[in-house]
Design a protein around this motif. Structure first.
Motif, short mmCIF file in Angstrom:
data_model
loop_
_atom_site.label_atom_id
_atom_site.label_comp_id
_atom_site.label_asym_id
_atom_site.label_seq_id
_atom_site.Cartn_x
_atom_site.Cartn_y
_atom_site.Cartn_z
N UNK A 30 50.03 10.55 -3.37
CA UNK A 30 49.01 11.40 -3.99
C UNK A 30 47.67 10.68 -4.02
N UNK A 31 47.70 9.39 -4.34
CA UNK A 31 46.46 8.62 -4.46
C UNK A 31 45.76 8.43 -3.12
N UNK A 32 46.51 8.58 -2.02
CA UNK A 32 45.91 8.40 -0.69
C UNK A 32 44.91 9.52 -0.37
N UNK A 40 43.87 13.37 -10.46
CA UNK A 40 44.86 12.65 -11.26
C UNK A 40 44.18 11.83 -12.35
N UNK A 41 43.08 11.21 -12.02
CA UNK A 41 42.35 10.42 -13.02
C UNK A 41 41.73 11.31 -14.09
N UNK A 49 47.82 10.72 -19.88
CA UNK A 49 49.00 10.46 -19.05
C UNK A 49 48.55 9.87 -17.73
N UNK A 50 49.33 8.93 -17.19
CA UNK A 50 49.02 8.32 -15.90
C UNK A 50 49.82 9.04 -14.82
N UNK A 51 49.17 9.93 -14.09
CA UNK A 51 49.84 10.73 -13.07
C UNK A 51 50.17 9.93 -11.81
N UNK A 149 49.29 20.87 -9.97
CA UNK A 149 47.97 21.08 -9.36
C UNK A 149 47.56 19.86 -8.53
N UNK A 150 47.80 18.68 -9.06
CA UNK A 150 47.45 17.44 -8.35
C UNK A 150 48.24 17.35 -7.04
#
Length: 192
Positions: A30-32, A40-41, A49-51, A149-150
């Protein structure tokens, strides 16, 4: 498909809708995607919450399944008796009351049937309000909706995310974030 419902989830797996075991997409996937990382942030700050923390997300997905099962079971426990009583009353009314009973007896039937249906409807509504109104569970639902959604943003941005991931539908209600609500914990031995 049948053994997917019967086997226990592995280390990075969770039960999705209908009890099917799914593999969790790692946070790095996801972070890519920059838009997904940014979402997410932002959602992480909003929902505390840390997604991108895989362990936290896995716990949230497992709690989400437990919530889904509890909602379904509560709806069945309250809805099935209501449906059976309505069907029985309708059949009795259609086959006997409207044709053979006097006006006085029909009035008594309508009064009694109305009272029984009213009580069952109140029970159904009360059960659903208790299920939907649980603030700790609403907190999990709000986080699950944001995570969905993320994941969709990541998929649209070219991330390697399976279709329909995380395999739960959107929440149109009862997914409010309550920061003061307790954090739910997974049961000791869970099969979710």
């Amino acid at each position: 498909m049948a053994d997917e419902k019967e086997r226990d989830p592995g280390p990075w797996e969770y039960r999705a809708r209908e009890g099917i075991v799914r593999k969790m997409v790692p946070g790095e996937v996801l972070a890519a995607v920059p838009a997904a990382r940014q979402a997410a942030e932002a959602e992480g700050r909003r929902l505390q919450f840390d997604f991108l923390d895989d362990e936290a997300v896995l716990k949230m997905l497992r709690l989400r399944h437990i919530d889904d099962v509890q909602l379904t079971n509560a709806g069945k426990k309250a809805g099935y008796p209501l449906a059976l009583v309505l069907m029985g009353l309708f059949v009795y009314w259609g086959g006997y009351v409207q044709h053979w009973e006097s006006a006085r007896n029909q009035t008594l039937f309508y009064t009694g049937a109305g009272a029984v249906v009213g009580l069952l409807v109140l029970y159904l509504v009360g059960t659903l309000i208790r299920q939907w109104g649980n603030r700790a569970r609403q907190k999990v639902r709000a986080r699950a909706a944001a995570y969905r959604r993320i994941a969709h943003i990541a998929a649209e941005g070219g991330g390697e995310v399976p279709a329909f991931y995380p395999h739960y539908g959107p929440y149109t209600f009862a997914a409010n974030f309550h920061p003061e609500a307790d954090e739910l914990e997974l049961p000791e031995r869970n099969k979710f």
